[in-house]
Design an enzyme around this catalytic site. Sequence first.
Site, PDB file in Angstrom:
ATOM      1  N   MET A  41      39.973 -61.927  -7.686  1.00 42.11           N
ATOM      2  CA  MET A  41      41.041 -61.915  -6.674  1.00 42.11           C
ATOM      3  C   MET A  41      40.440 -61.725  -5.293  1.00 42.11           C
ATOM      4  SD  MET A  41      43.856 -59.492  -8.505  1.00 42.11           S
ATOM      5  CE  MET A  41      44.256 -59.659 -10.247  1.00 42.11           C
ATOM      6  N   MET A  72      41.788 -66.318  -8.795  1.00 39.96           N
ATOM      7  CA  MET A  72      42.985 -66.168  -7.954  1.00 39.96           C
ATOM      8  C   MET A  72      42.487 -66.087  -6.520  1.00 39.96           C
ATOM      9  SD  MET A  72      44.913 -63.574 -10.534  1.00 39.96           S
ATOM     10  CE  MET A  72      43.371 -63.219 -11.368  1.00 39.96           C
ATOM     11  N   GLY A 146      48.120 -60.766  -9.429  1.00 36.99           N
ATOM     12  CA  GLY A 146      47.640 -59.789  -8.453  1.00 36.99           C
ATOM     13  C   GLY A 146      47.380 -58.416  -9.047  1.00 36.99           C
ATOM     14  N   PHE A 147      48.182 -58.061 -10.044  1.00 34.33           N
ATOM     15  CA  PHE A 147      48.068 -56.705 -10.579  1.00 34.33           C
ATOM     16  C   PHE A 147      48.306 -56.691 -12.085  1.00 34.33           C
ATOM     17  CE2 PHE A 147      49.527 -56.523  -6.213  1.00 34.33           C
ATOM     18  CZ  PHE A 147      48.573 -55.697  -5.642  1.00 34.33           C
ATOM     19  N   GLY A 148      47.654 -55.765 -12.757  1.00 34.17           N
ATOM     20  CA  GLY A 148      47.936 -55.539 -14.169  1.00 34.17           C
ATOM     21  C   GLY A 148      49.180 -54.669 -14.307  1.00 34.17           C
ATOM     22  N   GLY A 149      49.664 -54.581 -15.530  1.00 38.01           N
ATOM     23  CA  GLY A 149      50.741 -53.640 -15.829  1.00 38.01           C
ATOM     24  C   GLY A 149      52.126 -54.032 -15.354  1.00 38.01           C
ATOM     25  N   GLY A 178      49.823 -62.015 -18.442  1.00 36.18           N
ATOM     26  CA  GLY A 178      50.727 -61.091 -17.769  1.00 36.18           C
ATOM     27  C   GLY A 178      51.780 -60.509 -18.691  1.00 36.18           C
ATOM     28  N   GLY A 179      51.742 -59.191 -18.859  1.00 35.31           N
ATOM     29  CA  GLY A 179      52.783 -58.520 -19.638  1.00 35.31           C
ATOM     30  C   GLY A 179      52.760 -58.820 -21.121  1.00 35.31           C
ATOM     31  N   GLY A 199      45.767 -57.005 -20.554  1.00 41.45           N
ATOM     32  CA  GLY A 199      44.988 -55.987 -19.872  1.00 41.45           C
ATOM     33  C   GLY A 199      45.427 -54.601 -20.279  1.00 41.45           C
ATOM     34  N   SER A 200      46.541 -54.152 -19.729  1.00 38.95           N
ATOM     35  CA  SER A 200      46.979 -52.776 -19.993  1.00 38.95           C
ATOM     36  C   SER A 200      47.265 -52.547 -21.477  1.00 38.95           C
ATOM     37  CB  SER A 200      48.197 -52.436 -19.134  1.00 38.95           C
ATOM     38  OG  SER A 200      49.121 -53.482 -19.120  1.00 38.95           O
TER      39      SER A 200
HETATM   40  C1  DX5 Z   1      47.251 -60.614 -13.225  1.00 39.41           C
HETATM   41  C2  DX5 Z   1      45.983 -60.934 -13.992  1.00 39.41           C
HETATM   42  C3  DX5 Z   1      46.092 -60.564 -15.421  1.00 39.41           C
HETATM   43  C4  DX5 Z   1      46.318 -59.104 -15.647  1.00 39.41           C
HETATM   44  C5  DX5 Z   1      47.142 -58.938 -16.879  1.00 39.41           C
HETATM   45  O1  DX5 Z   1      47.160 -61.132 -11.950  1.00 39.41           O
HETATM   46  O2  DX5 Z   1      45.676 -62.322 -13.918  1.00 39.41           O
HETATM   47  O3  DX5 Z   1      44.991 -61.042 -16.186  1.00 39.41           O
HETATM   48  O4  DX5 Z   1      45.156 -58.370 -15.760  1.00 39.41           O
HETATM   49  O5  DX5 Z   1      47.425 -57.587 -16.999  1.00 39.41           O
HETATM   50  P1  DX5 Z   1      48.535 -57.013 -17.983  1.00 39.41           P
HETATM   51  O6  DX5 Z   1      48.181 -57.484 -19.357  1.00 39.41           O
HETATM   52  O7  DX5 Z   1      48.421 -55.556 -17.800  1.00 39.41           O
HETATM   53  O8  DX5 Z   1      49.852 -57.596 -17.519  1.00 39.41           O
HETATM   54 ZN    ZN Z   2      44.173 -63.293 -15.374  1.00 37.49          ZN
END
Ligand code: DX5
Ligand code: ZN
Length: 230
Positions: A41, A72, A146-149, A178-179, A199-200
């Site tokens: 990112m 990204m 942009g963000f996890g979780g 994502g999610g 991720g999370s």
């Molecule tokens: C979001 C990232 C994802 C993110 C997914 O911009 O591209 O790869 O890490 O995170 P979770 O699984 O926590 O939604």
């Molecule tokens: Zn990703």
Amino acid sequence: MSFDRSVKIAPSILSADFANFGKECEAIEAQGADWVHVDVMDGHFVPNITFGPATCAAIRPHIKGVMDVHLMIAPVDPFIDAFAQAGADVITAHVEAGPHIHRTVQAIKATGVKAGVALNPGTPAQAVEYLLDMVDLICVMTVNPGFGGQKFIHSQVDKIRQLRAMIGDRPIHIEIDGGVDPTTAPLVARAGADVLVAGSAVFRGGSVIDPSSYGANIRAIREAAQGTYV
Ligand code: DX5
Ligand code: ZN
């Protein structure tokens, strides 16, 4: 990298301990990860900054399997060679990242690395229609990047279904990012996805000292996804 449509779990190291990337990659692979998903990112295309090609090169020796690099960033093209040289197996660029996604895919393919295209939640499936004979992977973002979780955006399941029909017999992975967790994994697998980024939902409850939760979390997502197959 051979092609198959079996469910693959790709933990995103965005949720890993940034001071221990090498050990985290080794831990998730030992705990059953199929691919390692690497989120790059730039603070411009998305409102967060992670790391660049030097970090990818540093973690490469700690990954036995597929290093799946999700860019990204905008612009993309000036950095493709650096990520290829860093050892990426797949480089995915966003269709929204510039006016010339076809040229970007050509540039990725020219490096010999597999090429992916990612779609933000607001972008329709049709945006990749004329890329289908070039790409190896389509990433459907089920959150705004942009963000996890973040919370899974359910409207994207229909887009996965549309893409699966558009792809037909072509050897193209559908990746979901994502999610993803054991609740949402069956929805996307049933719609036609085969690579599930998480991720999370993978890293929660574990650490490099005690990574057993990573394994339990990966198995829970995989079993939930596979449970949809009869
Ligand atoms: C979001 C990232 C994802 C993110 C997914 O911009 O591209 O790869 O890490 O995170 P979770 O699984 O926590 O939604
Ligand atoms: Zn990703």
